[in-house]
Design an enzyme around this catalytic site. Structure first.
Site, PDB file in Angstrom:
ATOM      1  N   ARG A  97       1.018  -1.217  -0.029  1.00 27.76           N
ATOM      2  CA  ARG A  97      -0.056   0.008   0.155  1.00 27.76           C
ATOM      3  C   ARG A  97       0.862   1.199   0.026  1.00 27.76           C
ATOM      4  O   ARG A  97       1.832   1.486   0.896  1.00 27.76           O
ATOM      5  CB  ARG A  97      -0.702  -0.053   1.232  1.00 27.76           C
ATOM      6  CG  ARG A  97      -1.698   1.313   1.409  1.00 27.76           C
ATOM      7  CD  ARG A  97      -2.789   1.293   2.904  1.00 27.76           C
ATOM      8  NE  ARG A  97      -3.167   2.492   2.846  1.00 27.76           N
ATOM      9  CZ  ARG A  97      -3.009   3.282   3.893  1.00 27.76           C
ATOM     10  NH1 ARG A  97      -2.326   3.137   4.838  1.00 27.76           N
ATOM     11  NH2 ARG A  97      -3.826   4.376   3.938  1.00 27.76           N
ATOM     12  N   HIS A 142      -2.842  10.824   0.879  1.00 28.27           N
ATOM     13  CA  HIS A 142      -2.043  10.705   2.343  1.00 28.27           C
ATOM     14  C   HIS A 142      -1.625  12.073   2.717  1.00 28.27           C
ATOM     15  O   HIS A 142      -0.153  12.261   2.818  1.00 28.27           O
ATOM     16  CB  HIS A 142      -1.073   9.539   2.301  1.00 28.27           C
ATOM     17  CG  HIS A 142      -0.728   9.015   3.542  1.00 28.27           C
ATOM     18  ND1 HIS A 142      -0.992   7.442   3.845  1.00 28.27           N
ATOM     19  CD2 HIS A 142      -0.438   9.628   4.777  1.00 28.27           C
ATOM     20  CE1 HIS A 142      -0.644   7.425   5.203  1.00 28.27           C
ATOM     21  NE2 HIS A 142      -0.255   8.598   5.748  1.00 28.27           N
ATOM     22  N   GLU A 187      -7.120   8.424   6.561  1.00 31.97           N
ATOM     23  CA  GLU A 187      -7.215   9.171   7.923  1.00 31.97           C
ATOM     24  C   GLU A 187      -7.882  10.467   7.938  1.00 31.97           C
ATOM     25  O   GLU A 187      -7.040  11.497   8.407  1.00 31.97           O
ATOM     26  CB  GLU A 187      -5.943   8.970   8.645  1.00 31.97           C
ATOM     27  CG  GLU A 187      -5.584   7.658   9.209  1.00 31.97           C
ATOM     28  CD  GLU A 187      -4.320   7.544  10.333  1.00 31.97           C
ATOM     29  OE1 GLU A 187      -3.734   8.681  10.531  1.00 31.97           O
ATOM     30  OE2 GLU A 187      -3.912   6.511  10.688  1.00 31.97           O
ATOM     31  N   ASN A 329      -6.838   1.845   9.827  1.00 32.85           N
ATOM     32  CA  ASN A 329      -5.606   2.004  10.587  1.00 32.85           C
ATOM     33  C   ASN A 329      -5.797   1.987  12.213  1.00 32.85           C
ATOM     34  O   ASN A 329      -6.489   2.748  12.720  1.00 32.85           O
ATOM     35  CB  ASN A 329      -5.028   3.532  10.346  1.00 32.85           C
ATOM     36  CG  ASN A 329      -4.617   3.575   8.743  1.00 32.85           C
ATOM     37  OD1 ASN A 329      -4.677   2.496   8.212  1.00 32.85           O
ATOM     38  ND2 ASN A 329      -4.045   4.676   8.447  1.00 32.85           N
ATOM     39  N   TYR A 331      -3.908   1.195  15.963  1.00 31.64           N
ATOM     40  CA  TYR A 331      -2.471   1.356  16.562  1.00 31.64           C
ATOM     41  C   TYR A 331      -2.564   1.030  18.088  1.00 31.64           C
ATOM     42  O   TYR A 331      -1.766   0.290  18.523  1.00 31.64           O
ATOM     43  CB  TYR A 331      -1.942   2.537  16.463  1.00 31.64           C
ATOM     44  CG  TYR A 331      -1.208   2.991  14.938  1.00 31.64           C
ATOM     45  CD1 TYR A 331       0.341   2.604  14.645  1.00 31.64           C
ATOM     46  CD2 TYR A 331      -1.953   3.381  13.936  1.00 31.64           C
ATOM     47  CE1 TYR A 331       0.780   2.846  13.418  1.00 31.64           C
ATOM     48  CE2 TYR A 331      -1.259   3.592  12.698  1.00 31.64           C
ATOM     49  CZ  TYR A 331      -0.115   3.444  12.437  1.00 31.64           C
ATOM     50  OH  TYR A 331       0.435   3.545  11.306  1.00 31.64           O
ATOM     51  N   GLU A 399      -2.979  -0.059   8.160  1.00 30.31           N
ATOM     52  CA  GLU A 399      -1.707   0.235   8.758  1.00 30.31           C
ATOM     53  C   GLU A 399      -1.962  -0.263  10.193  1.00 30.31           C
ATOM     54  O   GLU A 399      -3.127   0.029  10.890  1.00 30.31           O
ATOM     55  CB  GLU A 399      -1.834   1.802   9.155  1.00 30.31           C
ATOM     56  CG  GLU A 399      -1.145   2.555   7.958  1.00 30.31           C
ATOM     57  CD  GLU A 399      -1.144   3.879   8.121  1.00 30.31           C
ATOM     58  OE1 GLU A 399      -0.975   4.479   9.328  1.00 30.31           O
ATOM     59  OE2 GLU A 399      -1.214   4.572   7.058  1.00 30.31           O
TER      60      GLU A 399
HETATM   61  C1  PNW Z   1      -0.664   7.143  10.958  1.00 26.69           C
HETATM   62  N1  PNW Z   1      -3.090   8.634  16.687  1.00 26.69           N
HETATM   63  O1  PNW Z   1      -1.209   8.361  11.574  1.00 26.69           O
HETATM   64  C2  PNW Z   1      -0.586   7.826   9.456  1.00 26.69           C
HETATM   65  O2  PNW Z   1      -1.491   7.083   8.501  1.00 26.69           O
HETATM   66  C3  PNW Z   1       1.020   7.708   9.044  1.00 26.69           C
HETATM   67  O3  PNW Z   1       1.177   8.375   8.125  1.00 26.69           O
HETATM   68  C4  PNW Z   1       1.982   7.821  10.346  1.00 26.69           C
HETATM   69  O4  PNW Z   1       3.325   7.672   9.851  1.00 26.69           O
HETATM   70  C5  PNW Z   1       1.607   6.438  11.212  1.00 26.69           C
HETATM   71  O5  PNW Z   1       0.179   6.699  11.765  1.00 26.69           O
HETATM   72  C6  PNW Z   1       2.474   6.584  12.349  1.00 26.69           C
HETATM   73  O6  PNW Z   1       2.164   7.661  13.269  1.00 26.69           O
HETATM   74  C7  PNW Z   1      -1.598   8.111  13.036  1.00 26.69           C
HETATM   75  O7  PNW Z   1      -2.756   9.447  17.560  1.00 26.69           O
HETATM   76  C8  PNW Z   1      -1.478   9.335  13.557  1.00 26.69           C
HETATM   77  O8  PNW Z   1      -3.683   7.400  17.243  1.00 26.69           O
HETATM   78  C9  PNW Z   1      -1.964   9.433  15.063  1.00 26.69           C
HETATM   79  C10 PNW Z   1      -2.580   8.463  15.678  1.00 26.69           C
HETATM   80  C11 PNW Z   1      -2.717   7.212  14.767  1.00 26.69           C
HETATM   81  C12 PNW Z   1      -2.315   7.026  13.403  1.00 26.69           C
END
Ligand code: PNW
Length: 507
Positions: A97, A142, A187, A329, A331, A399
């Site tokens: 991706r 993006h 996002e 995405n 995390y 992601e």
């Molecule tokens: C993503 N949060 O952003 C983005 O899609 C990427 O470009 C970035 O490099 C990656 O995660 C790592 O940061 C995020 O606060 C930014 O939970 C913030 C959050 C999650 C994803």
């Protein structure tokens, strides 16, 4: 006799343990990695590329970036794309991706002038992937808006829906014969809340009262335009799919109290419901309870109308159902409280509208990024919620990943632990019937981490940013991910024998 009985019990127990260990990923499950144009490409003004909002911000306000760096060169994937495909082959990826740089293709943002060198670069890159059976998955946007469009208001100008559709059509026309997976936006929350409602991302508009909400409406309309353009004019001949990627972290209640459960729901609606609900819910439009809350707060604050705009019936119908899949995405997890740990936020703002607090237990392992911790069942909680809420659409995890400090060596055991836990949670989700089609690790290689510059590293491959060649070297996590992809199960005992990467047969 007794011995036989004991032996057979042992056999049953072993079998159960094996079955537990050997839970497999489906053969057609797509394993991949993800990146984004501004974070990896570099070549910021080469071969006719126009300026975008990240070029503009890093050049004109250098102190906004923690280490004063830029994405001017980044991992230099513009010149190293063949090596990037080689490392995809080393990993044995099914899919990759990546995003297109809008201003590399349309230097001014408008579709009257297409940059042939930009088209050529992506054609070469896509063809190189296809040569080795790697499925390209394209994100159209993006975060790197052409600067000229920002000067006209960017995502708070409703005309963005036309400009974005025109750009999307150029991409479908040029690459759609070979690319079958399209993601309109990466996002929306980070684009709208951090870029327009705050100052954590370009263009740092910081209009806390309305910026997020105006952007949210225009962005989902832009998505819907690009979706319908594909669906009506390209899908019949090209046969691919078009969806959107939304950041869906899990927000669970801190306690079982009704107040905390409601607080968690309000947080979910304000963080990702604003973008998911108009597209994926049966009714369409912005989320109900959050809408009521912003209307009430706006009235208290003396606004003659709610700061959250509404959709006309026609717009609502245009957006509702306009996606072939839900890109997630994911995390981390936050625990939400109605009364404790309350955020300090400007009034008015999204955070003040939500009016809740978030907390993470100190025992959850922490990464190099302040917001990113490893929480139990994080993916499972998020995906099973979405599955129920939106009637189990097709999902991709687009992601998921873990950051470490730049000075660390190649033995990233904390990242290995994160990926193993995350992929167990993926298997739990599949067992629960979530219609999940694939998983993309963030990221293939170290890259420019927005305001954090090069101080947080997400790569399965280390990139040496001191070296003009931007040499890529596999970390331990790369070997572990490769082993999982190859065997389609998670071997928690696996240790690479030596750190020497090779390309296996068939790739
Ligand atoms: C993503 N949060 O952003 C983005 O899609 C990427 O470009 C970035 O490099 C990656 O995660 C790592 O940061 C995020 O606060 C930014 O939970 C913030 C959050 C999650 C994803």
């Amino acid at each position: 006799m007794k011995l036989l009985f004991v032996l057979s019990l042992v056999a049953v127990a072993c079998h159960a343990a094996n079955a537990e260990e050997r839970r497999s990923f489906p053969a057609d499950f797509l394993f991949g990695c993800a990146t984004a144009a501004y974070q990896v490409e570099g070549a910021w003004d080469e071969d006719g590329k126009g300026e975008n909002i990240w070029d503009h911000m890093t050049h004109n306000r250098p102190t906004t970036i923690k280490d004063l760096s830029t994405g001017d060169i980044a991992a230099d994937s513009y010149h190293n794309y063949k090596r990037d495909v080689e490392i995809m082959r080393e990993l044995g990826l099914d899919a990759y991706r990546f995003s297109l740089s809008w201003s590399r293709i349309l230097p001014t943002g408008f579709a009257n002038e297409v940059n042939p060198k930009g088209i050529e670069y992506y054609n070469n890159f896509i063809d190189e992937m296809l040569k080795y059976g790697i499925t390209p998955m394209i994100t159209l946007y993006h975060w790197d808006l052409p600067q000229k469009l920002q000067e006209l208001g960017g995502f708070v100008n409703p005309l963005i829906a036309n400009w974005f559709e025109d750009y999307a059509r150029v991409a479908y026309e040029n690459f759609g014969d070979r690319v079958k997976h399209w993601i309109t936006f990466n996002e929306p929350r980070e684009i709208c809340y951090e870029g327009y409602g705050g100052d954590r991302k370009a263009p740092m508009v910081n209009s806390t009262a309305v910026g997020t909400y105006l952007c949210a409406k225009n962005l989902v309309l832009s998505h819907a335009n690009a979706y319908h353009a594909y669906n009506n004019d390209f899908k019949p001949t090209q046969g691919g799919q078009c969806g959107i990627t939304i950041s869906v972290n899990w927000f669970g209640p801190l306690t079982d109290s009704e107040e905390d459960q409601f607080a968690a729901e309000i947080r979910r609606q304000g963080e990702w419901g604003l973008y998911a609900e108009p597209i994926f819910s049966a009714e369409g439009g912005f989320p109900k309870e959050f809408t009521e809350r912003v209307a009430a707060k706006s009235a208290e604050q003396g606004f003659p109308r709610s700061r959250l705009p509404t959709f006309t019936d026609e717009e609502r119908a245009w957006v509702r159902g306009a996606s072939d899949f839900f890109g997630v995405n994911h995390y981390t997890t936050f625990l939400v409280s109605a009364t404790e740990h309350l955020d300090v936020a400007p009034v008015p703002s999204v955070i003040d509208d939500e009016g809740v607090g978030v907390y993470r237990p100190p025992e959850w392992p922490v990464s190099q990024s302040s917001w990113l911790v490893r929480a139990p069942n994080s993916i499972y909680n998020a995906l099973t919620d979405l599955q129920k809420r939106y009637n189990n659409p097709a999902f991709y995890i687009t992601e998921n990943g873990w950051s470490i400090a730049p000075e660390r060596d190649l033995i990233d055991d904390d990242r290995v632990a994160y990926y193993r836990a995350a992929l167990e949670s993926v298997l739990d989700s599949l067992d629960a019937g979530v219609n999940l089609k694939g998983y993309m690790a963030w990221s293939l290689l170290d890259n420019f981490e927005w305001l954090e510059g090069y101080t947080e590293r997400f790569g399965l491959y280390n990139v040496d940013f001191e070296d003009p060649a931007r040499t890529r070297t596999a970390r331990k996590s790369a070997y572990v991910y490769k082993h999982i992809i190859k065997n389609r199960y998670i071997d928690h005992e696996y240790e690479p024998e030596t750190l020497t990467m090779t390309i296996d047969e068939g790739h």
